[in-house]
Design an enzyme around this catalytic site. Structure first.
Site, PDB file in Angstrom:
ATOM      1  N   CYS A   1       5.420  -5.998   1.384  1.00 26.62           N
ATOM      2  CA  CYS A   1       5.735  -4.574   1.278  1.00 26.62           C
ATOM      3  C   CYS A   1       5.195  -3.824   2.495  1.00 26.62           C
ATOM      4  O   CYS A   1       5.675  -4.030   3.609  1.00 26.62           O
ATOM      5  CB  CYS A   1       5.204  -4.022  -0.038  1.00 26.62           C
TER       6      CYS A   1
ATOM      7  N   ASP B   1     -16.705 -10.177 -21.515  1.00 30.44           N
ATOM      8  CA  ASP B   1     -17.134 -10.044 -20.124  1.00 30.44           C
ATOM      9  C   ASP B   1     -18.653 -10.058 -19.992  1.00 30.44           C
ATOM     10  O   ASP B   1     -19.209 -10.830 -19.201  1.00 30.44           O
ATOM     11  CB  ASP B   1     -16.575  -8.756 -19.521  1.00 30.44           C
TER      12      ASP B   1
ATOM     13  N   GLY C   1       0.833  -1.198   0.000  1.00 23.80           N
ATOM     14  CA  GLY C   1       0.000   0.000   0.000  1.00 23.80           C
ATOM     15  C   GLY C   1       0.870   1.251   0.000  1.00 23.80           C
ATOM     16  O   GLY C   1       2.078   1.189   0.236  1.00 23.80           O
TER      17      GLY C   1
ATOM     18  N   HIS D   1       7.583  -7.510  -3.947  1.00 24.60           N
ATOM     19  CA  HIS D   1       6.248  -7.927  -4.387  1.00 24.60           C
ATOM     20  C   HIS D   1       6.341  -9.260  -5.146  1.00 24.60           C
ATOM     21  O   HIS D   1       6.649  -9.281  -6.336  1.00 24.60           O
ATOM     22  CB  HIS D   1       5.632  -6.862  -5.296  1.00 24.60           C
TER      23      HIS D   1
ATOM     24  N   LYS E   1      -9.368 -11.205 -16.319  1.00 24.40           N
ATOM     25  CA  LYS E   1      -9.783 -11.508 -17.685  1.00 24.40           C
ATOM     26  C   LYS E   1      -9.578 -12.971 -18.055  1.00 24.40           C
ATOM     27  O   LYS E   1     -10.445 -13.599 -18.647  1.00 24.40           O
ATOM     28  CB  LYS E   1      -9.009 -10.608 -18.662  1.00 24.40           C
TER      29      LYS E   1
END
Length: 517
Positions: A82, A230, A55, A172, A372
């Site tokens: 992180c 979608d 964040g 990350h 997706k």
């Protein structure tokens, strides 16, 4: 019950990638905001492990976000990433300091000790590439922790408390730029937390159908069918759940590619026999943004009209209680933080943000937490043809955001359609379509001098865009063989009246976005 992992979001732009990696390993997970983690949620969700996301905050800020204290008292594994590492350390009695040696982008971690997180992935003494994005860093550890990885800017780049099964990393692991990151996360979910990894898209389908039936009951649903993957998967999923309680409304806004409107109508009316209302509103939409060059105004105008058309159709159909939309995770993350955290708005999406109160309808968004590629997998589970679900992403506003910096006209839309059709045809002919995440043409707001035959031309320039990606959140340009780009450019210039120059976009994401607007 299927094992569950809870991801507590502190507002990182890539929190959803953590979920993607965890789901890829067959473990169900959900993201919830740090400020909405109640005891009842923890009891009901019953996570087998918890991951604290990154964040933009600093633990030194007044009222900086923290994890609920109970998280560290539940006796389950916790992984901090992180900022998640920093708040874990700060809350458990360690120290975080602001460093002059910040790390952004590619970095390297030296593995100094072994731990369960690294098992079978990283060996002691190895130097491993990771992706960093931090200014603060952990300076001293809470009791029971040890350093297992170091970097130039983070002396505690990876830490472990083996007894409590608490682990934390400054880098990350969820992004593709940490090559072994997915394996590290799998080690945490499977080896440390003991998750079986038996969650599948078929299981998600069954769960989604049950949720739709519970939400809708005996109500009627109108599905906003845009013609893309979608909304199409949304429609088929809802139809499988509630049958003829669903009516699809396909709004042809005039910004689709060549032949797509007919394909959509044929697929849903003929193949699935789903009640479908086809609304040809092209002139309404095009007239509304004709002359407009601001991309946000275009998107919001299209979104407003999209809703207005549904209002009109809902009145005609009568008694519709719900509006279904094909909203995805990236749509929500890029528009406004899905989890209520402080993620930064990149662009607005026409199908995000709720409905006008006057519509008196509830939203049904069964894909809201899917990526997706997961939507495509779900479409295949539902029996949609692979040629349909495998299509490249196409934005809701369509070609309207591929004519940047200039007024939209019918003529420019026709020029762009022809160029785009040639581009995609040549990509398919070369057998490259499935190797590319997304490819499209852009009509540029410049005209250039050219020579065709013995005459001078002064026509538009066209840019070609093609990217590779695994999630759409980061992307790199596709490296075409030069002869293919040359063939595409030659065809466009020769076959499309109005274009006399073709360029190729080599920009990655970041710093650019995939679309131009």
């Amino acid at each position: 019950m299927t094992d569950r992992v809870l991801i507590i979001d502190f507002g990182s732009q890539v929190t959803q990638l953590i979920a993607r990696r965890v789901r890829e390993s067959g473990v169900y997970c959900e993201i919830h905001p740090f400020n909405n983690i109640s005891d009842s949620l923890l009891d009901e969700f019953a996570p087998k492990a918890i991951i604290l996301s990154g964040g933009p905050a600093s633990v030194h800020w007044e009222k900086s976000p923290t994890a609920p204290v109970r998280v560290f008292d539940m006796g389950i594994p916790v992984l901090g990433i992180c900022y998640g590492q920093q708040t874990m350390v700060n809350q458990l009695g360690g120290k975080v300091e602001t460093s002059e040696h910040r790390e952004f982008g590619r970095a390297f971690v030296d593995v100094v000790e072994d731990c369960a997180l690294f098992s079978g992935v990283w060996a002691v003494g190895a130097r491993e590439q990771v992706w960093m994005s931090h200014g603060d860093r952990v300076d001293s550890l809470p009791e029971g922790f040890r350093v297992v990885g170091k970097s130039d800017g983070a002396p505690c780049a990876a830490i472990a408390n083996d007894d409590k099964k608490f682990y934390a990393v400054q880098f990350h692991p969820e992004v593709m730029h940490t090559p072994h990151g997915a394996q590290l996360l799998r080690n945490f979910t499977h080896d440390v937390a003991g998750c079986v990894g038996d969650w599948t898209m078929d299981a998600y389908k069954d769960d989604a159908i049950a949720k739709i039936r519970k939400q809708v009951g005996d109500g009627k649903v109108i599905c906003g069918l845009s013609g893309g993957v979608d909304s199409s998967v949304t429609a088929v999923l809802i139809h499988e759940a509630i049958g003829d309680q669903l009516t699809c409304v396909f709004v042809d806004h005039g910004f689709m590619r060549t032949g797509e409107a007919d394909q959509v109508v044929n697929l849903f009316r003929d193949h699935y026999n789903i009640p479908l209302v086809h609304v040809d509103a092209a002139n309404t939409f095009i007239d509304a943004i004709e002359g407009e060059i601001d991309p946000e105004v275009k998107r919001k105008t299209i979104g407003r009209l999209f809703i207005e058309v549904f209002e009109q159709e809902a009145k005609k159909i009568g008694g519709a209680d719900f509006l279904a939309q094909g909203t995805l995770y990236p749509d929500v993350i890029e528009s406004v933080s899905f989890t209520g955290g402080p993620s930064v708005t990149i662009k607005s999406h026409h199908n995000v943000g709720g409905l006008p109160e006057r519509m008196n309808m509830q939203l049904v968004e069964p894909l809201r937490e899917l990526f997706k590629d997961e939507v495509r997998d779900l479409g295949r589970e539902l029996g949609l043809p692979d040629s349909f679900v495998g299509r490249h992403p196409f934005p809701g506003p369509g070609l309207a955001i591929r004519i940047p910096g200039q007024p939209i006209t019918h003529e420019k839309l026709d020029i762009l359609r022809k160029a785009d059709a040639i581009y995609l045809e040549e990509i398919r002919n070369a057998g490259l379509y499935d190797a590319i995440w997304q490819a499209f043409a852009v009509l540029l707001p410049v005209r250039t001098v050219g020579v065709m035959g013995d005459g001078r031309t002064y026509d538009y320039a066209c840019a070609l865009r093609a990217v590779t990606s695994t999630d759409g959140m980061t992307a790199d340009y596709f490296a075409f063989p030069p002869e293919i780009l040359g063939r595409i450019a030659n065809r466009i210039i020769n076959e499309v009246n109005g274009i006399n120059r073709v360029t190729y976009d080599y920009t990655s994401k970041p710093p650019g976005t995939i679309e131009w607007e």
